[in-house]
Scaffold this motif. Structure first.
Motif, PDB file in Angstrom:
ATOM      1  N   ASP A  42       6.992 -21.424  -9.183  1.00  0.00           N
ATOM      2  CA  ASP A  42       7.038 -20.604  -7.973  1.00  0.00           C
ATOM      3  C   ASP A  42       7.444 -21.446  -6.765  1.00  0.00           C
ATOM      4  O   ASP A  42       8.279 -21.037  -5.956  1.00  0.00           O
ATOM      5  N   ASP A  43       6.873 -22.627  -6.652  1.00  0.00           N
ATOM      6  CA  ASP A  43       7.209 -23.507  -5.541  1.00  0.00           C
ATOM      7  C   ASP A  43       8.677 -23.932  -5.606  1.00  0.00           C
ATOM      8  O   ASP A  43       9.390 -23.918  -4.597  1.00  0.00           O
ATOM      9  N   LEU A  44       9.136 -24.285  -6.800  1.00  0.00           N
ATOM     10  CA  LEU A  44      10.515 -24.755  -6.947  1.00  0.00           C
ATOM     11  C   LEU A  44      11.534 -23.653  -6.681  1.00  0.00           C
ATOM     12  O   LEU A  44      12.577 -23.904  -6.060  1.00  0.00           O
ATOM     13  N   VAL A  45      11.246 -22.451  -7.125  1.00  0.00           N
ATOM     14  CA  VAL A  45      12.172 -21.334  -6.874  1.00  0.00           C
ATOM     15  C   VAL A  45      12.225 -21.036  -5.371  1.00  0.00           C
ATOM     16  O   VAL A  45      13.295 -20.763  -4.824  1.00  0.00           O
ATOM     17  N   GLY A  46      11.092 -21.128  -4.706  1.00  0.00           N
ATOM     18  CA  GLY A  46      11.086 -20.957  -3.252  1.00  0.00           C
ATOM     19  C   GLY A  46      11.917 -22.026  -2.559  1.00  0.00           C
ATOM     20  O   GLY A  46      12.702 -21.731  -1.652  1.00  0.00           O
TER      21      GLY A  46
ATOM     22  N   GLU B 250      10.214 -22.039 -19.820  1.00  0.00           N
ATOM     23  CA  GLU B 250      11.363 -21.431 -19.157  1.00  0.00           C
ATOM     24  C   GLU B 250      10.824 -20.375 -18.208  1.00  0.00           C
ATOM     25  O   GLU B 250       9.800 -19.749 -18.482  1.00  0.00           O
ATOM     26  N   ALA B 251      11.526 -20.161 -17.115  1.00  0.00           N
ATOM     27  CA  ALA B 251      11.090 -19.169 -16.138  1.00  0.00           C
ATOM     28  C   ALA B 251      12.280 -18.357 -15.651  1.00  0.00           C
ATOM     29  O   ALA B 251      13.413 -18.835 -15.627  1.00  0.00           O
ATOM     30  N   SER B 252      11.996 -17.134 -15.273  1.00  0.00           N
ATOM     31  CA  SER B 252      12.969 -16.311 -14.559  1.00  0.00           C
ATOM     32  C   SER B 252      12.251 -15.776 -13.330  1.00  0.00           C
ATOM     33  O   SER B 252      11.052 -15.493 -13.373  1.00  0.00           O
ATOM     34  N   ALA B 253      12.978 -15.672 -12.252  1.00  0.00           N
ATOM     35  CA  ALA B 253      12.350 -15.260 -10.996  1.00  0.00           C
ATOM     36  C   ALA B 253      13.302 -14.414 -10.173  1.00  0.00           C
ATOM     37  O   ALA B 253      14.522 -14.578 -10.235  1.00  0.00           O
TER      38      ALA B 253
ATOM     39  N   ALA C  67       9.270 -11.977  -5.657  1.00  0.00           N
ATOM     40  CA  ALA C  67       9.033 -10.589  -6.045  1.00  0.00           C
ATOM     41  C   ALA C  67       8.593 -10.518  -7.504  1.00  0.00           C
ATOM     42  O   ALA C  67       7.828  -9.633  -7.892  1.00  0.00           O
ATOM     43  N   ASN C  68       9.085 -11.460  -8.320  1.00  0.00           N
ATOM     44  CA  ASN C  68       8.725 -11.466  -9.734  1.00  0.00           C
ATOM     45  C   ASN C  68       8.911 -12.875 -10.272  1.00  0.00           C
ATOM     46  O   ASN C  68       9.891 -13.550  -9.933  1.00  0.00           O
ATOM     47  N   LEU C  69       7.969 -13.303 -11.110  1.00  0.00           N
ATOM     48  CA  LEU C  69       8.069 -14.603 -11.763  1.00  0.00           C
ATOM     49  C   LEU C  69       7.549 -14.459 -13.185  1.00  0.00           C
ATOM     50  O   LEU C  69       6.417 -14.008 -13.389  1.00  0.00           O
ATOM     51  N   ASN C  70       8.385 -14.786 -14.148  1.00  0.00           N
ATOM     52  CA  ASN C  70       7.993 -14.764 -15.557  1.00  0.00           C
ATOM     53  C   ASN C  70       8.130 -16.162 -16.118  1.00  0.00           C
ATOM     54  O   ASN C  70       9.167 -16.807 -15.919  1.00  0.00           O
ATOM     55  N   VAL C  71       7.098 -16.611 -16.820  1.00  0.00           N
ATOM     56  CA  VAL C  71       7.132 -17.933 -17.435  1.00  0.00           C
ATOM     57  C   VAL C  71       6.897 -17.770 -18.928  1.00  0.00           C
ATOM     58  O   VAL C  71       5.937 -17.133 -19.344  1.00  0.00           O
ATOM     59  N   ASP C  72       7.797 -18.346 -19.718  1.00  0.00           N
ATOM     60  CA  ASP C  72       7.639 -18.396 -21.170  1.00  0.00           C
ATOM     61  C   ASP C  72       7.297 -19.831 -21.539  1.00  0.00           C
ATOM     62  O   ASP C  72       8.077 -20.752 -21.262  1.00  0.00           O
ATOM     63  N   PHE C  73       6.131 -20.006 -22.149  1.00  0.00           N
ATOM     64  CA  PHE C  73       5.665 -21.335 -22.532  1.00  0.00           C
ATOM     65  C   PHE C  73       6.146 -21.643 -23.946  1.00  0.00           C
ATOM     66  O   PHE C  73       5.900 -20.870 -24.867  1.00  0.00           O
TER      67      PHE C  73
ATOM     68  N   ILE D 200       1.734 -24.705 -14.286  1.00  0.00           N
ATOM     69  CA  ILE D 200       3.177 -24.696 -14.541  1.00  0.00           C
ATOM     70  C   ILE D 200       3.817 -23.531 -13.797  1.00  0.00           C
ATOM     71  O   ILE D 200       4.862 -23.675 -13.165  1.00  0.00           O
ATOM     72  N   GLY D 201       3.155 -22.368 -13.819  1.00  0.00           N
ATOM     73  CA  GLY D 201       3.645 -21.218 -13.058  1.00  0.00           C
ATOM     74  C   GLY D 201       3.682 -21.504 -11.565  1.00  0.00           C
ATOM     75  O   GLY D 201       4.637 -21.135 -10.875  1.00  0.00           O
ATOM     76  N   LEU D 202       2.646 -22.171 -11.066  1.00  0.00           N
ATOM     77  CA  LEU D 202       2.584 -22.534  -9.648  1.00  0.00           C
ATOM     78  C   LEU D 202       3.766 -23.423  -9.261  1.00  0.00           C
ATOM     79  O   LEU D 202       4.412 -23.201  -8.237  1.00  0.00           O
TER      80      LEU D 202
END
Length: 135
Positions: A56-60, A123-126, A76-82, A51-53
């Protein structure tokens, strides 16, 4: 970009949001996808790292959907809340929104939900940085 594979990501369809005046959420990218069996961690559930991967791909991809970014950018930073487990072979929707821009820094938020939005899986923040040497 991760390419569709029947056992990895059977469906990975990306849609760039058009910069319409009505788009007040600043949503940049929507992905319609399904996690395949090779993304299983255990017990028929998608591995959290996968899910993190995907985030990361989608934010890129979202970074390069922005019309004024034509240089390489890096996470530079990726946080994932499951929030709840995702069963493999489940249809999900990811939505990536830009929160703000500060020079070379671009901040994003992401949500992974059921297609109707009733279930929140993650949810993610990047923070993405545009390469300095390319400006």
């Amino acid at each position: 970009v991760l390419f569709p594979n029947p056992n990895f990501l059977p469906r990975y369809d990306l849609y760039k949001r058009l910069p319409l005046l009505q788009n007040t959420t600043r949503e940049v990218l929507v992905a319609d996808m399904q996690f395949g069996e090779l993304m299983e961690g255990h017990g028929g559930l998608v591995h959290g790292g996968m899910i993190g991967l995907v985030f990361d791909d989608l934010v890129g991809m979202a970074t390069h959907c922005l019309e004024d970014v034509d240089s390489p950018a890096f996470t530079a930073n990726l946080n994932v809340d499951f929030r709840r487990p995702v069963p493999v072979k489940t249809d999900v929707i990811a939505r990536i929104s830009m929160v703000k821009r500060d020079g070379r820094k671009i901040f994003f938020e992401g949500r992974l939900t059921s297609p109707d939005g009733s279930l929140l899986f993650a949810e993610a923040s990047a923070l993405m940085r545009i390469a300095k040497s390319m400006l």
